[in-house]
Design an enzyme around this catalytic site. Structure first.
Site, mmCIF file in Angstrom:
data_model
loop_
_atom_site.group_PDB
_atom_site.id
_atom_site.type_symbol
_atom_site.label_atom_id
_atom_site.label_comp_id
_atom_site.label_asym_id
_atom_site.label_seq_id
_atom_site.Cartn_x
_atom_site.Cartn_y
_atom_site.Cartn_z
ATOM 1 N N GLY A 10 57.699 -47.909 -19.374
ATOM 2 C CA GLY A 10 56.507 -47.604 -20.153
ATOM 3 C C GLY A 10 56.782 -46.647 -21.292
ATOM 4 N N ALA A 13 53.469 -40.527 -22.846
ATOM 5 C CA ALA A 13 53.971 -39.225 -23.300
ATOM 6 C C ALA A 13 54.925 -38.608 -22.279
ATOM 7 C CB ALA A 13 52.788 -38.299 -23.564
ATOM 8 N N GLY A 15 56.607 -40.114 -19.813
ATOM 9 C CA GLY A 15 57.802 -40.942 -19.700
ATOM 10 C C GLY A 15 58.758 -40.692 -20.860
ATOM 11 N N ALA A 126 52.471 -32.936 -22.494
ATOM 12 C CA ALA A 126 53.061 -33.790 -23.541
ATOM 13 C C ALA A 126 51.945 -34.590 -24.184
ATOM 14 C CB ALA A 126 54.101 -34.719 -22.946
ATOM 15 N N LYS A 184 48.592 -30.164 -5.003
ATOM 16 C CA LYS A 184 48.293 -30.381 -6.424
ATOM 17 C C LYS A 184 46.935 -31.078 -6.556
ATOM 18 C CE LYS A 184 49.436 -31.063 -10.932
ATOM 19 N NZ LYS A 184 49.099 -32.345 -11.387
ATOM 20 N N ASN A 202 39.792 -25.133 -18.880
ATOM 21 C CA ASN A 202 40.102 -24.856 -17.470
ATOM 22 C C ASN A 202 39.658 -23.460 -17.022
ATOM 23 O OD1 ASN A 202 41.267 -27.343 -17.586
ATOM 24 N ND2 ASN A 202 43.384 -26.666 -17.259
ATOM 25 N N GLU A 266 41.258 -40.712 -14.282
ATOM 26 C CA GLU A 266 41.995 -40.879 -13.022
ATOM 27 C C GLU A 266 41.121 -40.475 -11.826
ATOM 28 O OE1 GLU A 266 46.521 -40.013 -13.838
ATOM 29 O OE2 GLU A 266 45.301 -38.534 -14.874
#
Ligand code: KPL
Length: 300
Positions: A10, A13, A15, A126, A184, A202, A266
């Protein structure tokens, strides 16, 4: 010293960052690209150094080859299609799933019943600035280890550990990657939906108005983790969420960015995963369920 060969599937970013680090650290890098597609050509590292051409592109209809490691730095929802597309080319090479959230191992195991599967999650930042360029926006650390469904094999596990540590430092090798991924996850379960729903950075979840929701989330997560055999208290989870929120206070979470750019989130690999574990353990998780619903309402 033997040169290891690593294939990275793939063009995302993370990867591309992995590929840039690996080639700078003397690993032979192949990029798994879709046919007729060319990959990212330039990665600007955090220290300002620029990498140029760093990998050989291969396609899913290319000649099968055994790689020392094949990395899938993809979202959980992209994983099944990618595994099906690449399985003939990668043969029985060990694979490393590198993603946020959970559920990747189960998906990979269904497609590749006998493969050696390793898992990782990274806190590097990234950003793809255009189709050909990636910028490393924050130094991070990568947690990696052998998946629960892969039997121990000391020699192979050591070799994979060496490759990951060489290719993408710094790495914390985890004897219990399942626990590390859950830890995580416990952070992402709070920071990601709350920042996306309230359109905040955050660090802003540390404001007093979010105290009760953070408390409720931590208790629900602890109950589900304990039912999954993981010994975590609500207090430990809450403390971890606060530490990460403080350390990344100025960042917008990945889910905040996905919602802001109208991309698929996600949420299924994060809150959806917790909800499915809670359902099978018959645990009520109303606060997580509410956040899941709210994110789905905001999503395209
Ligand atoms: O992993 C993250 C994400 O944004 O997905 C955190 C740790 C919340 C940092 O932003």
């Amino acid at each position: 010293m033997t040169q290891h060969n690593v294939c990275i599937i793939g063009d995302g970013a993370i990867g591309s960052l992995f590929a840039a680090f690996a080639s700078a650290n003397d690993v032979m890098v192949y990029r798994g690209m879709r046919e007729h597609k060319t990959g990212v050509k330039s990665v600007t590292l955090f220290d300002g150094k620029q990498t140029s051409r760093y990998a050989e592109d291969i396609s899913p209809i290319g000649t099968p080859l055994t790689y020392d490691l094949v990395v899938f730095p993809l979202k959980v929802y992209q994983l099944e299609a990618a595994l099906l597309q690449w399985q003939a080319v990668i043969g029985d090479s060990p694979i490393l799933l590198l993603q946020n959230g959970m559920g990747g191992e189960e998906i990979a195991r269904k497609v590749l019943p006998l493969q050696r599967i390793y898992q990782a999650t990274t806190s590097h930042g990234a950003l793809k600035t255009d189709h050909e360029s990636v910028r490393h926006t924050g130094m991070g650390n990568t947690l990696a280890g052998r998946s629960l469904s892969t039997p121990a094999d000391l020699a192979t596990d050591d070799k994979i550990r060496t490759i990951v540590e060489t290719a993408f430092p710094p790495v914390t090798w985890c004897e219990d990657i399942y626990l590390s991924l859950w830890q995580k996850l416990s952070v992402n379960l709070a920071i990601n939906p709350l920042t996306a729903i309230h359109d905040i950075r955050n660090g802003q979840i540390l404001a007093p108005r979010y105290t009760s929701v953070l408390d409720a989330l931590s208790h629900e997560i602890a109950e589900v983790m304990q039912a999954c055999g993981l010994n975590e208290s609500a207090e430990t989870i809450l403390a971890r969420i606060k530490t990460v929120a403080q350390a990344t206070a100025d960042n917008f979470s990945s889910m905040h960015q996905d919602i802001a750019h109208q991309r698929q989130t996600e949420i299924d690999a994060i809150t959806g995963y917790l909800l499915s574990k809670a359902a099978s353990e018959r645990i009520a998780v109303p606060t997580n369920a509410r956040l899941y619903q709210q994110i789905n309402q905001l999503s395209v």
